[in-house]
Design a protein around this motif. Structure first.
Motif, PDB file in Angstrom:
ATOM      1  N   CYS A   1       4.328  24.948 -20.956  1.00  0.00           N
ATOM      2  CA  CYS A   1       5.534  25.763 -20.773  1.00  0.00           C
ATOM      3  C   CYS A   1       5.602  26.897 -21.799  1.00  0.00           C
ATOM      4  CB  CYS A   1       6.782  24.885 -20.868  1.00  0.00           C
ATOM      5  SG  CYS A   1       6.926  23.668 -19.537  1.00  0.00           S
ATOM      6  N   ARG A   2       5.150  26.624 -23.030  1.00  0.00           N
ATOM      7  CA  ARG A   2       5.171  27.669 -24.055  1.00  0.00           C
ATOM      8  C   ARG A   2       4.279  28.841 -23.656  1.00  0.00           C
ATOM      9  NH1 ARG A   2       2.495  29.716 -28.244  1.00  0.00           N
ATOM     10  NH2 ARG A   2       0.641  28.437 -27.801  1.00  0.00           N
ATOM     11  N   LEU A   3       3.078  28.547 -23.162  1.00  0.00           N
ATOM     12  CA  LEU A   3       2.165  29.602 -22.739  1.00  0.00           C
ATOM     13  C   LEU A   3       2.725  30.347 -21.528  1.00  0.00           C
ATOM     14  CD1 LEU A   3      -1.249  27.739 -23.110  1.00  0.00           C
ATOM     15  CD2 LEU A   3      -0.336  29.536 -24.590  1.00  0.00           C
ATOM     16  N   MET A   4       3.376  29.626 -20.645  1.00  0.00           N
ATOM     17  CA  MET A   4       3.995  30.260 -19.481  1.00  0.00           C
ATOM     18  C   MET A   4       5.064  31.267 -19.910  1.00  0.00           C
ATOM     19  SD  MET A   4       3.000  29.655 -16.406  1.00  0.00           S
ATOM     20  CE  MET A   4       2.364  28.509 -15.204  1.00  0.00           C
ATOM     21  N   GLU A   5       5.913  30.851 -20.857  1.00  0.00           N
ATOM     22  CA  GLU A   5       6.980  31.741 -21.307  1.00  0.00           C
ATOM     23  C   GLU A   5       6.413  32.935 -22.064  1.00  0.00           C
ATOM     24  OE1 GLU A   5      10.204  31.377 -20.445  1.00  0.00           O
ATOM     25  OE2 GLU A   5       9.348  29.770 -19.210  1.00  0.00           O
ATOM     26  N   LEU A   6       5.293  32.721 -22.747  1.00  0.00           N
ATOM     27  CA  LEU A   6       4.706  33.780 -23.558  1.00  0.00           C
ATOM     28  C   LEU A   6       3.940  34.788 -22.712  1.00  0.00           C
ATOM     29  CD1 LEU A   6       4.278  34.776 -26.482  1.00  0.00           C
ATOM     30  CD2 LEU A   6       2.185  33.384 -26.538  1.00  0.00           C
ATOM     31  N   HIS A   7       3.132  34.284 -21.759  1.00  0.00           N
ATOM     32  CA  HIS A   7       2.236  35.152 -20.998  1.00  0.00           C
ATOM     33  C   HIS A   7       2.589  35.249 -19.502  1.00  0.00           C
ATOM     34  CE1 HIS A   7      -0.280  35.242 -24.535  1.00  0.00           C
ATOM     35  NE2 HIS A   7      -0.433  33.940 -24.505  1.00  0.00           N
ATOM     36  N   GLY A   8       3.442  34.369 -19.030  1.00  0.00           N
ATOM     37  CA  GLY A   8       3.750  34.349 -17.604  1.00  0.00           C
ATOM     38  C   GLY A   8       2.697  33.636 -16.778  1.00  0.00           C
ATOM     39  N   GLN A   9       1.630  33.135 -17.431  1.00  0.00           N
ATOM     40  CA  GLN A   9       0.574  32.433 -16.711  1.00  0.00           C
ATOM     41  C   GLN A   9      -0.243  31.597 -17.697  1.00  0.00           C
ATOM     42  OE1 GLN A   9      -2.209  35.212 -15.039  1.00  0.00           O
ATOM     43  NE2 GLN A   9      -2.816  36.069 -17.007  1.00  0.00           N
ATOM     44  N   VAL A  10      -1.017  30.657 -17.145  1.00  0.00           N
ATOM     45  CA  VAL A  10      -2.028  29.944 -17.922  1.00  0.00           C
ATOM     46  C   VAL A  10      -3.332  29.991 -17.136  1.00  0.00           C
ATOM     47  CG1 VAL A  10      -0.410  28.407 -19.091  1.00  0.00           C
ATOM     48  CG2 VAL A  10      -1.416  27.695 -16.926  1.00  0.00           C
ATOM     49  N   LEU A  11      -4.430  30.119 -17.858  1.00  0.00           N
ATOM     50  CA  LEU A  11      -5.749  30.156 -17.235  1.00  0.00           C
ATOM     51  C   LEU A  11      -6.629  29.100 -17.874  1.00  0.00           C
ATOM     52  CD1 LEU A  11      -6.330  34.037 -17.148  1.00  0.00           C
ATOM     53  CD2 LEU A  11      -5.543  32.565 -15.266  1.00  0.00           C
ATOM     54  N   ASN A  12      -7.269  28.299 -17.027  1.00  0.00           N
ATOM     55  CA  ASN A  12      -8.197  27.262 -17.496  1.00  0.00           C
ATOM     56  C   ASN A  12      -7.538  26.362 -18.543  1.00  0.00           C
ATOM     57  OD1 ASN A  12     -10.313  28.380 -15.896  1.00  0.00           O
ATOM     58  ND2 ASN A  12     -10.625  29.938 -17.484  1.00  0.00           N
ATOM     59  N   PHE A  13      -6.365  25.888 -18.214  1.00  0.00           N
ATOM     60  CA  PHE A  13      -5.610  25.000 -19.103  1.00  0.00           C
ATOM     61  C   PHE A  13      -6.126  23.575 -18.879  1.00  0.00           C
ATOM     62  CE2 PHE A  13      -1.852  22.453 -20.278  1.00  0.00           C
ATOM     63  CZ  PHE A  13      -1.566  22.995 -21.524  1.00  0.00           C
ATOM     64  N   GLU A  14      -6.954  23.091 -19.804  1.00  0.00           N
ATOM     65  CA  GLU A  14      -7.641  21.814 -19.624  1.00  0.00           C
ATOM     66  C   GLU A  14      -6.881  20.688 -20.313  1.00  0.00           C
ATOM     67  OE1 GLU A  14     -11.731  22.078 -20.741  1.00  0.00           O
ATOM     68  OE2 GLU A  14     -12.170  23.696 -19.320  1.00  0.00           O
ATOM     69  N   SER A  15      -6.723  19.570 -19.572  1.00  0.00           N
ATOM     70  CA  SER A  15      -5.971  18.431 -20.092  1.00  0.00           C
ATOM     71  C   SER A  15      -6.525  17.147 -19.501  1.00  0.00           C
ATOM     72  CB  SER A  15      -4.479  18.532 -19.744  1.00  0.00           C
ATOM     73  OG  SER A  15      -3.948  19.786 -20.090  1.00  0.00           O
ATOM     74  N   GLU A  16      -6.357  16.059 -20.255  1.00  0.00           N
ATOM     75  CA  GLU A  16      -6.654  14.732 -19.714  1.00  0.00           C
ATOM     76  C   GLU A  16      -5.368  14.170 -19.129  1.00  0.00           C
ATOM     77  OE1 GLU A  16      -9.056  10.666 -21.013  1.00  0.00           O
ATOM     78  OE2 GLU A  16      -8.041  11.856 -22.544  1.00  0.00           O
TER      79      GLU A  16
END
Length: 709
Positions: free
Chosen positions: A218-233
């Motif tokens: 959510c932080r990256l979304m608010e900062l950039h409006g998008q996330v790319l290749n957000f890797e998670s387990e």
């Protein structure tokens, strides 16, 4: 109301004690400034309003006066005729089941407009016992229109959405899926997208393995409006784990208002597994699976940075097996390899997850120990390491005992970089071999002296507990007339060779070695027996107070131990007070509360000791079943000379009295302090002005005089 502090703070130097909150005014302001209509109405055919807030004007176009009373505009008529039956059934079900309700429907405003509203409420009994409905009604029109538009957009693209090979989703900021396709359902192990949406209602806690991962998304979304290749387990429905990569963006309406997050998900488990294998081979010892030199260097650098920030020790331990060459040469390399794997397993079992054990090669290991602020806790851990490594090992149907020699270096005393610390730990390890092997030595002579002293105290304490070597002294507590009302039992120890050993030296050792329970039971046994004898013919009871360490709250049945001693000695539980500090509550709060309530059920009194030294004491006084508040000596010292200390002391006494607690002042050393604290409402007093801790016989003599101190 009590507001918890946003962060731990030092005690304030000034307190406001005379401001009175006008709760009625605040409540009226809050209610009438809400962007919604709050109400109370009858549960009748017309929903007759008894009270409505000023939010009714913006919501309905009617004033509060228009809506209130049997002659006012009926809320039943304001409700859209197509929705009235549904609304009433929902409210009736909630009233019948004594549950809250939430319902969405249309209303018709004073000027004929139709609005969608959300109503939430509950049935309660008013001041006269009559059943009424209380709730809040908010304008839902914009949200409803937005969702309707979203549904129409979804219907146009549903075919692409449902048949895509990648997982596709829409989710809220709060972590709830609004939509998901069948590919995402299969990815997460669900039979259908509907099942996924219904079950996976909390993405933050239910999906991501790593805590805080959704927050970062959510932080990256608010900062950039998008996330790319957000890797998670992430967890699948059956509890298994996979790795995913997300690409997502924020969806907004034409006015720029947030609607949802929308994106795609791919399974990258196979790629991550391959990467993990390569990284493990590069950073771990192939035989034991422990970190190798490369990873060890990184762990040490991380530990040095953390220790520099926190002020704790970073401890490096260089370990060498004493008899490894004999086994490796005599039984062969296979037996030697098996031995190394067993030792590696034992070392890992001794350490915490935050620590590191690495293999340098051959029979040499390095331990990286973080977050120790006492040398004594390092000593305790190393004792366990030496003991565990030295346990017998069976190799080739023969039993061997392989001991170890350990050298210890500490940051920052013994070096400020990895190379210096490892070199000094190695020097200390050879010193351990010189001293007969199967031991550990510190690089710094002074630290060796501290370690030796701690070991001597522990050994002597075990003997003293077995032979009754501990005494109990008692410090009287008096009331405002200086009449003795109770005593605090305090452990005292004089060793025939070590001399007098103060509590600040032996109590930490007892807590770290598990001896705190037998020590406390020894003190309780003596204090209860003395208390029973003192109270045998007294008209006014004399209360015996005993400190309980926070460590005792981790034992299996401390309440049972205390109850058993009360029964053995015949002392009434009403004549016992247990003193605790707020550290009791810093771990398992629920367990601590349960134990305190069990003590209260026995009839014992409970006191918070050292009030004023921690940042959470106010909350504990309110939440937990405490009878007494003991003001710490830091709030008593200089109270007669320092206005700010006096102000804080007055506020603390006032707080305790307002909460119905008995207020005791510790550390009273002169008459001016006594008079000040008595004048401002303190109930009992304790300190050198009145008496130092004295043996039991001195208390006998004091009580026999029947005189004030």
């Amino acid at each position: 109301m009590t507001l918890p502090p946003s962060r731990p703070q030092r005690p304030r130097k000034s307190l406001l004690s005379s401001e009175v909150l006008d709760r009625s005014r605040v409540l009226d302001t809050l209610v009438n400034n809400l962007d919604a209509m709050t109400y109370r109405c009858l549960h009748d055919a017309q929903w007759t309003m008894i009270f409505v807030s000023q939010g009714c004007v913006a919501l309905t176009g009617h004033s509060a006066a228009d809506l209130i009373g049997p002659s006012g505009v009926s809320w039943e008529l304001i409700t859209h005729e197509e929705d009235r039956g549904r609304v009433r059934r929902a409210v009736d079900r909630a009233v019948a089941s004594r549950q809250r309700f939430s319902v969405q429907y249309r209303i018709v405003t004073a000027n004929g407009l139709i609005k969608w509203v959300t109503e939430r409420g509950v049935a309660v009994h008013d001041e006269q016992g009559q059943l009424v409905i209380e709730g809040i009604i908010e304008d839902y029109t914009v949200q409803k229109a937005t969702l309707d538009a979203l549904e129409q957009a979804e219907s146009r693209y549903r075919s692409i959405f449902e048949n895509a090979s990648e997982g596709i989703f829409q989710s809220t900021r709060e972590g709830r899926y609004l939509a998901a396709n069948q590919a995402l359902a299969r990815l997460y192990g669900y039979a259908s997208a509907k099942a996924l949406i219904a079950d996976l209602s909390d993405i933050d806690r239910r999906l991501y393995v790593q805590s805080g991962r959704r927050e970062e998304f959510c932080r990256l979304m608010e900062l950039h409006g998008q996330v790319l290749n957000f890797e998670s387990e992430v967890f699948r429905q059956d509890g298994s784990r996979i790795w995913i990569s997300e690409n997502a963006h924020v969806v907004r309406d034409p006015a720029g208002r947030f609607i949802c997050y929308e994106g795609t998900v791919q399974d990258i488990s196979e790629r991550r597994h391959y990467q993990a294998q390569l990284e493990r081979q590069a950073n771990h010892d192939l035989l034991t699976g422990l970190p190798n030199r490369i990873l060890l260097a990184d762990r040490i650098e991380q530990g040095l940075a953390h220790a520099a920030r926190s002020g704790y020790y970073l401890t490096l331990v260089f370990m060498d097996l004493d008899n490894f060459k004999f086994i490796n040469d005599g039984l062969g390399h296979s037996a030697g390899d098996e031995l190394l794997k067993i030792v590696a397993s034992r070392l890992t079992g001794c350490l915490r997850s935050s620590d590191t054990v690495a293999r340098l090669g051959g029979d040499e290991f390095v331990l990286v120990l973080n977050d120790h602020y006492r040398i004594s806790t390092v000593v305790t851990l190393l004792e366990r390491v030496v003991q565990d490594v030295g346990r017998p090992i069976t190799l080739g149907n023969r039993e061997f005992q392989v001991t170890s020699s350990l050298g210890v270096a500490l940051y920052p005393e013994d070096g400020e970089d990895a190379q210096s610390l490892l070199r000094h730990a190695d020097v200390a390890m050879y010193e351990a071999k010189k001293r007969g092997r199967n031991n550990f030595q510190f690089f710094t002579p002074e630290l060796n002296r501290v370690a030796d002293e701690r070991l001597n105290i522990e050994a002597a304490m075990r003997v003293a507990l077995d032979t009754g070597g501990f005494e109990v002294h008692y410090q009287p507590k008096v009331d405002r007339a200086r009449r003795v009302t109770g005593v605090e039992a305090l452990a005292r120890w004089t060793h025939k060779e070590l001399g007098p050993i103060t509590p600040d030296r032996f109590i930490p050792v007892a807590e770290e070695t598990g001896l705190i329970l037998p020590l406390t039971l020894a003190v309780l046994r003596q204090a209860f027996a003395a208390g029973q004898r003192w109270n045998r013919e007294r008209q006014s009871p004399l209360r015996v107070a005993v400190n309980l360490s926070a460590q005792l709250f981790l034992t299996d049945d401390i309440v049972g131990h205390v109850a058993g001693l009360l029964e053995q000695t015949g002392l009434s539980a009403r004549q016992v007070e247990l003193e605790i500090t707020e550290t009791v509550f810093l771990g398992d709060n629920d367990r601590a509360v349960t134990i305190l309530r069990d003590f209260k059920a026995l009839g014992l009194s409970l006191a918070m000791d050292d009030f004023g030294t921690g940042y959470s004491s106010l909350g504990y006084l309110r939440r937990f079943p405490l009878d007494t508040m003991k003001i710490d000596r830091s709030l008593v010292t200089d109270v007669e000379r320092e206005p700010e200390v006096a102000m804080i002391a007055r506020a603390a006494i006032s707080l305790g009295k307002s909460l119905g607690k008995t207020v005791v002042a510790e550390g009273v050393e002169n008459a001016a302090q006594f008079d000040f604290l008595a004048l401002h409402g303190c109930d009992e007093f304790q300190g050198y002005l009145l008496s130092r801790p004295v043996p039991e016989a001195a208390i006998d003599e004091l009580l026999a005089q029947h005189a004030a101190i």
